[in-house]
Design a protein around this motif. Structure first.
Motif, PDB file in Angstrom:
ATOM      1  N   ASP A  66      46.015  12.691 -12.492  1.00  0.00           N
ATOM      2  CA  ASP A  66      45.061  11.608 -12.294  1.00  0.00           C
ATOM      3  C   ASP A  66      44.122  11.988 -11.154  1.00  0.00           C
ATOM      4  N   SER A  67      42.821  11.823 -11.373  1.00  0.00           N
ATOM      5  CA  SER A  67      41.878  12.192 -10.309  1.00  0.00           C
ATOM      6  C   SER A  67      42.109  11.340  -9.072  1.00  0.00           C
ATOM      7  N   GLY A  68      42.547  10.096  -9.247  1.00  0.00           N
ATOM      8  CA  GLY A  68      42.872   9.263  -8.095  1.00  0.00           C
ATOM      9  C   GLY A  68      44.037   9.829  -7.304  1.00  0.00           C
ATOM     10  N   LEU A  69      45.036  10.328  -8.013  1.00  0.00           N
ATOM     11  CA  LEU A  69      46.180  10.947  -7.350  1.00  0.00           C
ATOM     12  C   LEU A  69      45.752  12.210  -6.605  1.00  0.00           C
ATOM     13  N   LEU A  70      44.909  13.018  -7.239  1.00  0.00           N
ATOM     14  CA  LEU A  70      44.415  14.228  -6.577  1.00  0.00           C
ATOM     15  C   LEU A  70      43.546  13.879  -5.375  1.00  0.00           C
ATOM     16  N   ASP A  71      42.770  12.804  -5.480  1.00  0.00           N
ATOM     17  CA  ASP A  71      41.994  12.336  -4.324  1.00  0.00           C
ATOM     18  C   ASP A  71      42.929  11.920  -3.193  1.00  0.00           C
ATOM     19  N   ASP A  72      43.992  11.188  -3.547  1.00  0.00           N
ATOM     20  CA  ASP A  72      44.965  10.770  -2.536  1.00  0.00           C
ATOM     21  C   ASP A  72      45.635  11.977  -1.901  1.00  0.00           C
ATOM     22  N   LEU A  73      45.979  12.962  -2.727  1.00  0.00           N
ATOM     23  CA  LEU A  73      46.636  14.166  -2.226  1.00  0.00           C
ATOM     24  C   LEU A  73      45.739  14.923  -1.258  1.00  0.00           C
ATOM     25  N   GLN A  74      44.484  15.156  -1.646  1.00  0.00           N
ATOM     26  CA  GLN A  74      43.596  15.895  -0.749  1.00  0.00           C
ATOM     27  C   GLN A  74      43.361  15.117   0.538  1.00  0.00           C
ATOM     28  N   HIS A  75      43.309  13.787   0.438  1.00  0.00           N
ATOM     29  CA  HIS A  75      43.119  12.972   1.638  1.00  0.00           C
ATOM     30  C   HIS A  75      44.338  13.087   2.564  1.00  0.00           C
ATOM     31  N   GLU A  76      45.541  12.990   1.998  1.00  0.00           N
ATOM     32  CA  GLU A  76      46.755  13.075   2.808  1.00  0.00           C
ATOM     33  C   GLU A  76      46.892  14.459   3.452  1.00  0.00           C
ATOM     34  N   VAL A  77      46.493  15.497   2.750  1.00  0.00           N
ATOM     35  CA  VAL A  77      46.515  16.844   3.329  1.00  0.00           C
ATOM     36  C   VAL A  77      45.531  16.911   4.510  1.00  0.00           C
ATOM     37  N   ALA A  78      44.352  16.312   4.351  1.00  0.00           N
ATOM     38  CA  ALA A  78      43.371  16.300   5.438  1.00  0.00           C
ATOM     39  C   ALA A  78      43.893  15.523   6.645  1.00  0.00           C
ATOM     40  N   VAL A  79      44.513  14.366   6.401  1.00  0.00           N
ATOM     41  CA  VAL A  79      45.072  13.567   7.498  1.00  0.00           C
ATOM     42  C   VAL A  79      46.198  14.342   8.180  1.00  0.00           C
ATOM     43  N   PHE A  80      47.056  14.975   7.373  1.00  0.00           N
ATOM     44  CA  PHE A  80      48.142  15.782   7.930  1.00  0.00           C
ATOM     45  C   PHE A  80      47.587  16.899   8.809  1.00  0.00           C
ATOM     46  N   ALA A  81      46.577  17.598   8.315  1.00  0.00           N
ATOM     47  CA  ALA A  81      45.991  18.705   9.084  1.00  0.00           C
ATOM     48  C   ALA A  81      45.432  18.188  10.414  1.00  0.00           C
ATOM     49  N   ARG A  82      44.753  17.044  10.366  1.00  0.00           N
ATOM     50  CA  ARG A  82      44.206  16.486  11.605  1.00  0.00           C
ATOM     51  C   ARG A  82      45.320  16.108  12.564  1.00  0.00           C
ATOM     52  N   ARG A  83      46.323  15.413  12.074  1.00  0.00           N
ATOM     53  CA  ARG A  83      47.421  14.988  12.953  1.00  0.00           C
ATOM     54  C   ARG A  83      48.214  16.181  13.468  1.00  0.00           C
ATOM     55  N   ALA A  84      48.428  17.164  12.621  1.00  0.00           N
ATOM     56  CA  ALA A  84      49.158  18.355  13.052  1.00  0.00           C
ATOM     57  C   ALA A  84      48.384  19.059  14.159  1.00  0.00           C
ATOM     58  N   GLU A  85      47.071  19.128  14.022  1.00  0.00           N
ATOM     59  CA  GLU A  85      46.258  19.782  15.047  1.00  0.00           C
ATOM     60  C   GLU A  85      46.227  18.942  16.321  1.00  0.00           C
ATOM     61  N   GLN A  86      46.147  17.617  16.178  1.00  0.00           N
ATOM     62  CA  GLN A  86      46.126  16.748  17.357  1.00  0.00           C
ATOM     63  C   GLN A  86      47.412  16.885  18.161  1.00  0.00           C
ATOM     64  N   THR A  87      48.529  16.899  17.470  1.00  0.00           N
ATOM     65  CA  THR A  87      49.809  16.984  18.173  1.00  0.00           C
ATOM     66  C   THR A  87      50.275  18.416  18.286  1.00  0.00           C
ATOM     67  N   ARG A  88      49.669  19.292  17.473  1.00  0.00           N
ATOM     68  CA  ARG A  88      50.075  20.685  17.335  1.00  0.00           C
ATOM     69  C   ARG A  88      51.525  20.761  16.914  1.00  0.00           C
ATOM     70  N   LEU A  89      52.067  19.621  16.434  1.00  0.00           N
ATOM     71  CA  LEU A  89      53.478  19.533  16.051  1.00  0.00           C
ATOM     72  C   LEU A  89      54.328  20.315  17.032  1.00  0.00           C
ATOM     73  N   GLY A  90      54.019  20.089  18.313  1.00  0.00           N
ATOM     74  CA  GLY A  90      54.603  20.889  19.369  1.00  0.00           C
ATOM     75  C   GLY A  90      55.987  20.522  19.810  1.00  0.00           C
ATOM     76  N   GLY A  91      56.561  19.488  19.285  1.00  0.00           N
ATOM     77  CA  GLY A  91      57.907  19.150  19.684  1.00  0.00           C
ATOM     78  C   GLY A  91      57.960  17.969  20.615  1.00  0.00           C
ATOM     79  N   VAL A  92      59.055  17.868  21.331  1.00  0.00           N
ATOM     80  CA  VAL A  92      59.287  16.753  22.242  1.00  0.00           C
ATOM     81  C   VAL A  92      59.705  17.300  23.595  1.00  0.00           C
ATOM     82  N   GLY A  93      59.664  16.444  24.605  1.00  0.00           N
ATOM     83  CA  GLY A  93      60.129  16.828  25.933  1.00  0.00           C
ATOM     84  C   GLY A  93      59.176  17.763  26.659  1.00  0.00           C
ATOM     85  N   ALA A  94      59.729  18.506  27.596  1.00  0.00           N
ATOM     86  CA  ALA A  94      58.926  19.374  28.460  1.00  0.00           C
ATOM     87  C   ALA A  94      58.231  20.495  27.695  1.00  0.00           C
TER      88      ALA A  94
END
Length: 177
Positions: A21-49
């Motif tokens: 479904d093109s709507g599903l593919l739109d949702d998928l590409q959007h979620e990948v973009a949001v993930f990439a942004r959040r991963a870069e913002q946090t750098r998925l660097g972990g917790v603590g020191a």
């Protein structure tokens, strides 16, 4: 319509059997973009020191050297899908800080072999532990099977993306002559 401000809550997918479904593919590409942004913002660097204490390039280089052992710049670059000059540039600060050792190739003294140092191994494990804690926190309400499925699908997605990048030397979308 999704309710969150960054629209990360997707509506349920609707697709005909065998036809995405093109709507599903739109949702998928959007979620990948949001993930990439959040991963870069946090750098998925972990917790603590250790949180955000190692950049992505360093982590990936150290991780590959740890998993695959000592190797030359060309082999490291090929395995990571980047060029040798990029690896050389990214490895330099790791050598300067003692996380990676440069040695001569045993069969060809002109060639350089990169190896994770004991200090690099310890630092990598510290960062891995912190990132492991973050993954545990982010998925604490997930069943073990959900974690496994997510990891399997994310691995498959990354492999498909890597294969796509490797096979697209020339733009595929260029007009046919």
């Amino acid at each position: 319509m999704p309710t969150t401000s960054d629209m990360t809550t997707a509506p349920p997918p609707t697709a005909r059997e065998g036809v995405p479904d093109s709507g599903l593919l739109d949702d998928l590409q959007h979620e990948v973009a949001v993930f990439a942004r959040r991963a870069e913002q946090t750098r998925l660097g972990g917790v603590g020191a250790v949180r955000n204490s190692m950049d992505r390039a360093a982590y990936l280089l150290l991780n590959r050297l740890d998993r695959e052992g000592p190797m030359g710049v060309k082999a490291l670059a090929a395995g990571m899908g980047i060029d040798s000059s990029t690896v050389t540039r990214q490895v330099a600060p790791l050598v300067d800080t003692g996380l990676v050792k440069r040695t001569s190739h045993p069969e060809d003294g002109r060639a350089v072999v990169l190896q994770l140092s004991p200090r690099g191994k310890a630092r990598l494990e510290e960062v891995r532990s912190s990132r492991r804690q973050l993954m545990s926190l982010l998925t604490e309400n997930w069943a073990e099977e959900e974690r496994e499925v997510f990891c399997t699908l994310l691995t498959r997605f990354n492999q498909a993306l890597s294969a796509r990048m490797a096979t697209t030397a020339a733009p595929e979308d260029a007009p046919a002559s």
